[in-house]
Design a protein around this motif. Sequence first.
Motif, PDB file in Angstrom:
ATOM      1  N   ALA A  42       8.515  -9.244  -0.198  1.00 27.02           N
ATOM      2  CA  ALA A  42       8.123  -8.349   0.668  1.00 27.02           C
ATOM      3  C   ALA A  42       6.548  -8.727   1.022  1.00 27.02           C
ATOM      4  CB  ALA A  42       8.006  -6.901   0.426  1.00 27.02           C
ATOM      5  N   GLU A  43       6.354  -9.029   2.065  1.00 30.81           N
ATOM      6  CA  GLU A  43       4.993  -9.720   2.583  1.00 30.81           C
ATOM      7  C   GLU A  43       4.528  -8.595   3.728  1.00 30.81           C
ATOM      8  OE1 GLU A  43       2.899 -13.431   4.717  1.00 30.81           O
ATOM      9  OE2 GLU A  43       5.055 -13.448   4.016  1.00 30.81           O
ATOM     10  N   GLN A  44       3.152  -8.140   3.509  1.00 34.41           N
ATOM     11  CA  GLN A  44       2.655  -7.193   4.489  1.00 34.41           C
ATOM     12  C   GLN A  44       1.774  -8.067   5.414  1.00 34.41           C
ATOM     13  OE1 GLN A  44      -0.356  -4.660   2.791  1.00 34.41           O
ATOM     14  NE2 GLN A  44      -0.794  -3.749   5.004  1.00 34.41           N
ATOM     15  N   ASP A  45       1.959  -7.708   6.618  1.00 29.05           N
ATOM     16  CA  ASP A  45       0.816  -8.357   7.706  1.00 29.05           C
ATOM     17  C   ASP A  45       0.506  -7.175   8.435  1.00 29.05           C
ATOM     18  OD1 ASP A  45      -0.459 -10.139   9.660  1.00 29.05           O
ATOM     19  OD2 ASP A  45       1.719 -10.983  10.301  1.00 29.05           O
ATOM     20  N   GLY A  46      -0.782  -6.821   8.210  1.00 28.68           N
ATOM     21  CA  GLY A  46      -1.201  -5.746   9.151  1.00 28.68           C
ATOM     22  C   GLY A  46      -0.430  -4.268   8.905  1.00 28.68           C
ATOM     23  N   PRO A  47      -0.064  -3.839   9.956  1.00 31.95           N
ATOM     24  CA  PRO A  47       0.813  -2.759  10.043  1.00 31.95           C
ATOM     25  C   PRO A  47       2.218  -2.954   9.754  1.00 31.95           C
ATOM     26  CG  PRO A  47       0.405  -3.321  12.123  1.00 31.95           C
ATOM     27  CD  PRO A  47      -0.143  -4.218  11.444  1.00 31.95           C
ATOM     28  N   GLU A  48       2.581  -4.179   9.478  1.00 31.59           N
ATOM     29  CA  GLU A  48       3.925  -4.289   9.175  1.00 31.59           C
ATOM     30  C   GLU A  48       4.400  -4.918   7.882  1.00 31.59           C
ATOM     31  OE1 GLU A  48       5.198  -5.583  13.995  1.00 31.59           O
ATOM     32  OE2 GLU A  48       4.769  -7.043  12.311  1.00 31.59           O
ATOM     33  N   ILE A  49       5.807  -4.739   7.404  1.00 28.54           N
ATOM     34  CA  ILE A  49       6.295  -5.476   6.292  1.00 28.54           C
ATOM     35  C   ILE A  49       7.457  -6.173   6.560  1.00 28.54           C
ATOM     36  CG2 ILE A  49       6.846  -5.023   3.773  1.00 28.54           C
ATOM     37  CD1 ILE A  49       5.363  -2.171   3.856  1.00 28.54           C
ATOM     38  N   THR A  50       7.280  -7.429   6.034  1.00 31.14           N
ATOM     39  CA  THR A  50       8.472  -8.307   6.388  1.00 31.14           C
ATOM     40  C   THR A  50       9.539  -8.550   4.842  1.00 31.14           C
ATOM     41  OG1 THR A  50       7.561  -9.732   8.276  1.00 31.14           O
ATOM     42  CG2 THR A  50       9.347 -10.733   7.184  1.00 31.14           C
ATOM     43  N   LEU A  51      10.727  -7.976   4.861  1.00 28.16           N
ATOM     44  CA  LEU A  51      11.480  -8.265   3.897  1.00 28.16           C
ATOM     45  C   LEU A  51      12.234  -9.310   3.842  1.00 28.16           C
ATOM     46  CD1 LEU A  51      12.828  -4.404   3.508  1.00 28.16           C
ATOM     47  CD2 LEU A  51      10.739  -5.419   2.231  1.00 28.16           C
ATOM     48  N   PRO A  92       0.852  -1.390   0.003  1.00 25.07           N
ATOM     49  CA  PRO A  92       0.018   0.071  -0.099  1.00 25.07           C
ATOM     50  C   PRO A  92       0.770   1.224  -0.030  1.00 25.07           C
ATOM     51  CG  PRO A  92      -0.043  -1.003   2.169  1.00 25.07           C
ATOM     52  CD  PRO A  92       0.582  -2.106   1.277  1.00 25.07           C
ATOM     53  N   LYS A  93       0.251   2.383  -0.708  1.00 22.52           N
ATOM     54  CA  LYS A  93       1.316   3.472  -0.931  1.00 22.52           C
ATOM     55  C   LYS A  93       1.035   4.369   0.653  1.00 22.52           C
ATOM     56  CE  LYS A  93       0.089   4.363  -5.584  1.00 22.52           C
ATOM     57  NZ  LYS A  93      -0.370   5.664  -6.606  1.00 22.52           N
ATOM     58  N   SER A  94       0.327   3.832   1.531  1.00 17.33           N
ATOM     59  CA  SER A  94       0.207   4.584   2.680  1.00 17.33           C
ATOM     60  C   SER A  94       1.812   4.091   3.484  1.00 17.33           C
ATOM     61  CB  SER A  94      -0.802   4.294   3.601  1.00 17.33           C
ATOM     62  OG  SER A  94      -0.974   2.833   3.809  1.00 17.33           O
ATOM     63  N   MET A  95       2.287   2.784   3.247  1.00 13.49           N
ATOM     64  CA  MET A  95       3.361   2.358   3.824  1.00 13.49           C
ATOM     65  C   MET A  95       4.598   2.430   3.096  1.00 13.49           C
ATOM     66  SD  MET A  95       1.321  -1.253   5.216  1.00 13.49           S
ATOM     67  CE  MET A  95       2.618  -1.733   6.519  1.00 13.49           C
ATOM     68  N   THR A  96       4.426   2.952   2.073  1.00 12.18           N
ATOM     69  CA  THR A  96       5.786   3.185   0.963  1.00 12.18           C
ATOM     70  C   THR A  96       5.766   4.529   0.367  1.00 12.18           C
ATOM     71  OG1 THR A  96       4.683   2.426  -1.014  1.00 12.18           O
ATOM     72  CG2 THR A  96       5.808   0.769   0.498  1.00 12.18           C
ATOM     73  N   ASP A 121      27.875 -13.346   2.566  1.00 12.71           N
ATOM     74  CA  ASP A 121      28.001 -14.580   2.989  1.00 12.71           C
ATOM     75  C   ASP A 121      27.025 -15.767   2.322  1.00 12.71           C
ATOM     76  OD1 ASP A 121      25.288 -14.037   4.177  1.00 12.71           O
ATOM     77  OD2 ASP A 121      26.430 -13.813   6.260  1.00 12.71           O
ATOM     78  N   ASP A 122      26.190 -15.052   1.429  1.00 12.69           N
ATOM     79  CA  ASP A 122      24.976 -15.770   0.554  1.00 12.69           C
ATOM     80  C   ASP A 122      24.033 -16.497   1.617  1.00 12.69           C
ATOM     81  OD1 ASP A 122      24.270 -16.671  -1.829  1.00 12.69           O
ATOM     82  OD2 ASP A 122      25.061 -18.751  -1.566  1.00 12.69           O
ATOM     83  N   SER A 123      23.623 -15.684   2.530  1.00 16.47           N
ATOM     84  CA  SER A 123      22.725 -16.133   3.483  1.00 16.47           C
ATOM     85  C   SER A 123      21.109 -15.441   3.232  1.00 16.47           C
ATOM     86  CB  SER A 123      23.197 -16.018   5.000  1.00 16.47           C
ATOM     87  OG  SER A 123      23.355 -14.394   5.009  1.00 16.47           O
ATOM     88  N   ILE A 124      20.150 -15.783   3.786  1.00 15.68           N
ATOM     89  CA  ILE A 124      18.728 -15.398   3.536  1.00 15.68           C
ATOM     90  C   ILE A 124      18.593 -14.784   4.904  1.00 15.68           C
ATOM     91  CG2 ILE A 124      16.402 -15.648   3.172  1.00 15.68           C
ATOM     92  CD1 ILE A 124      18.045 -16.054   0.827  1.00 15.68           C
ATOM     93  N   GLU A 125      18.058 -13.478   5.065  1.00 14.08           N
ATOM     94  CA  GLU A 125      17.781 -12.671   6.052  1.00 14.08           C
ATOM     95  C   GLU A 125      16.303 -12.124   6.004  1.00 14.08           C
ATOM     96  OE1 GLU A 125      20.249  -8.686   6.547  1.00 14.08           O
ATOM     97  OE2 GLU A 125      21.389 -10.385   6.074  1.00 14.08           O
ATOM     98  N   THR A 126      15.782 -12.143   7.128  1.00 13.72           N
ATOM     99  CA  THR A 126      14.501 -11.211   7.053  1.00 13.72           C
ATOM    100  C   THR A 126      14.485 -10.091   8.070  1.00 13.72           C
ATOM    101  OG1 THR A 126      13.391 -12.291   8.951  1.00 13.72           O
ATOM    102  CG2 THR A 126      13.127 -13.167   6.658  1.00 13.72           C
ATOM    103  N   LEU A 127      13.687  -9.093   7.634  1.00 16.67           N
ATOM    104  CA  LEU A 127      13.640  -7.952   8.315  1.00 16.67           C
ATOM    105  C   LEU A 127      12.166  -7.251   8.570  1.00 16.67           C
ATOM    106  CD1 LEU A 127      15.255  -5.322   9.631  1.00 16.67           C
ATOM    107  CD2 LEU A 127      15.339  -4.329   7.223  1.00 16.67           C
ATOM    108  N   THR A 128      11.782  -6.875   9.692  1.00 14.25           N
ATOM    109  CA  THR A 128      10.345  -6.470   9.511  1.00 14.25           C
ATOM    110  C   THR A 128      10.402  -5.036  10.052  1.00 14.25           C
ATOM    111  OG1 THR A 128       9.673  -8.464  10.475  1.00 14.25           O
ATOM    112  CG2 THR A 128       8.144  -6.679  10.912  1.00 14.25           C
ATOM    113  N   VAL A 129       9.701  -4.147   9.110  1.00 12.64           N
ATOM    114  CA  VAL A 129       9.513  -2.674   9.076  1.00 12.64           C
ATOM    115  C   VAL A 129       8.206  -2.175   9.382  1.00 12.64           C
ATOM    116  CG1 VAL A 129      11.858  -2.337   8.265  1.00 12.64           C
ATOM    117  CG2 VAL A 129      10.009  -2.297   6.604  1.00 12.64           C
ATOM    118  N   ASP A 130       7.716  -0.973   9.271  1.00 15.53           N
ATOM    119  CA  ASP A 130       6.743  -0.309   9.468  1.00 15.53           C
ATOM    120  C   ASP A 130       6.382   0.629   7.920  1.00 15.53           C
ATOM    121  OD1 ASP A 130       5.992  -1.221  12.072  1.00 15.53           O
ATOM    122  OD2 ASP A 130       7.586   0.110  12.540  1.00 15.53           O
TER     123      ASP A 130
END
Length: 439
Positions: A299-308, A162-166, A315-324
């Motif tokens: 990127a996945e939105q879950d309510g007021p949060e977005i998990t990247l 949503p544009k309200s979150m970006t 190091d060729d790893s996968i990581e996640t980050l949750t932001v608003d």
Amino acid sequence: MTSHVLDLAGAGIGPFNLSLAAQLDSIPQLSVRFFERRPSFAWHPGMMLPGAEMQTSILKDLVTATNPTSRWSFLSYLVANKRFYQFLNAEYEAVPRKEFADYLGWVARGLTSLRFGDSVREVHANDGFFSITTDDGAISARNLSVGVGKIASRPAWAEQLPKSMTFHSSEAMQRIGDVKAPRIAVIGGGQSGAEIVDALLDLTRVSSIHWISRRPNFEPLDATPFTNELFTPGYMERFHGLPEELRLTHTRRQVLASDGVSASTLKKLYRRLYERKLETRGASDQGISLRPFRNVIAAEQDGPEITLTMRNGFDDSIETLTVDMIVFATGYRFVLPEFLYSLENRIELNSIGEPVLESDFSLRWDGPRESRIFVLNAGRHSHGIAEPQLSLAAWRSAVIANALLGRQHFDLDQLDPIVQWETHGQPSNLPSHMGQAAE
């Protein structure tokens, strides 16, 4: 339809068509008019953040490189506004972006060929001229100049957010002041991304900032002398003559020559982070994380949060980050403007869907050669990384002016480049035995 046929009609009044209008102001025999939907001139108003600086010399203004006596130079602007001596005394390493924007506005207010609040709606090709519909009526012109700019580019994975979150960096001035999200990700490792991070650090209501870039590090703009040879007419002319595959390869390799972060901005940011660590006596700063070499893959939105979800190239790893909230400092892309849709099937495109541009910046189409459609800020892959920049705006405008006149009104002859780019007097293909390992 008016009976008078213009020599050139320009769509859009940004810096590039403004440069063309300023250069053509010295050629009264040409009848030209430029149209802009906005009521007055504005240059990236969304990015006029405090402390933002230019990355090019003031001599690379709208006219000076080919018309140094023009009344529309940056030096003329300083003199007209009684700031010449104070500007020199300030000893700027880089000109404040707000002042350069004020210079552009000063030029726009002085030129009589500009029409604000009147946009180009439709263009149709007739025999030897273009029929053009604007908000205020209809006109005819022998040639067009398209300078409407590019549109904000966002990653494909962000389309459903949503544009309200970006928001995009082009909206920074309008959006940053209203930011209430505590956790923010800034995507993009160029100058815009750095300026956004710097501005967010001033917001006490933001608890954490995550600066994410696909580049291996937060890297500086390469503004050293030999790299700056890429921003010269001699290099651009030679670049245009290369096969498309080579041109695409070169532009990918040269990204830091045009889209790195100014050294002064990097130094400012590093010092701010150093001072924050000093305040916390070296403890880990939870308020900001710098994450280069990350490629966001989802990127996945879950309510007021977005998990990247990101792949870390270090190091060729996968990581996640949750932001608003997410800020995209991801640049711009060319899109054919709607008023040219009637000609869309007549325009030749390259392998990545961009118009093929001739050496004089006119696009290749199946209409008569004397009816040119000049396209500005669409030639990164045809003319090189300098084409979207201000560096060669004055020279490009002079090239177009000469094309309109059919003669060398502006003297564009150059000394040979300091760097020998191409091979002279040699066959283009090596003999079959060359390049093989010696036995």
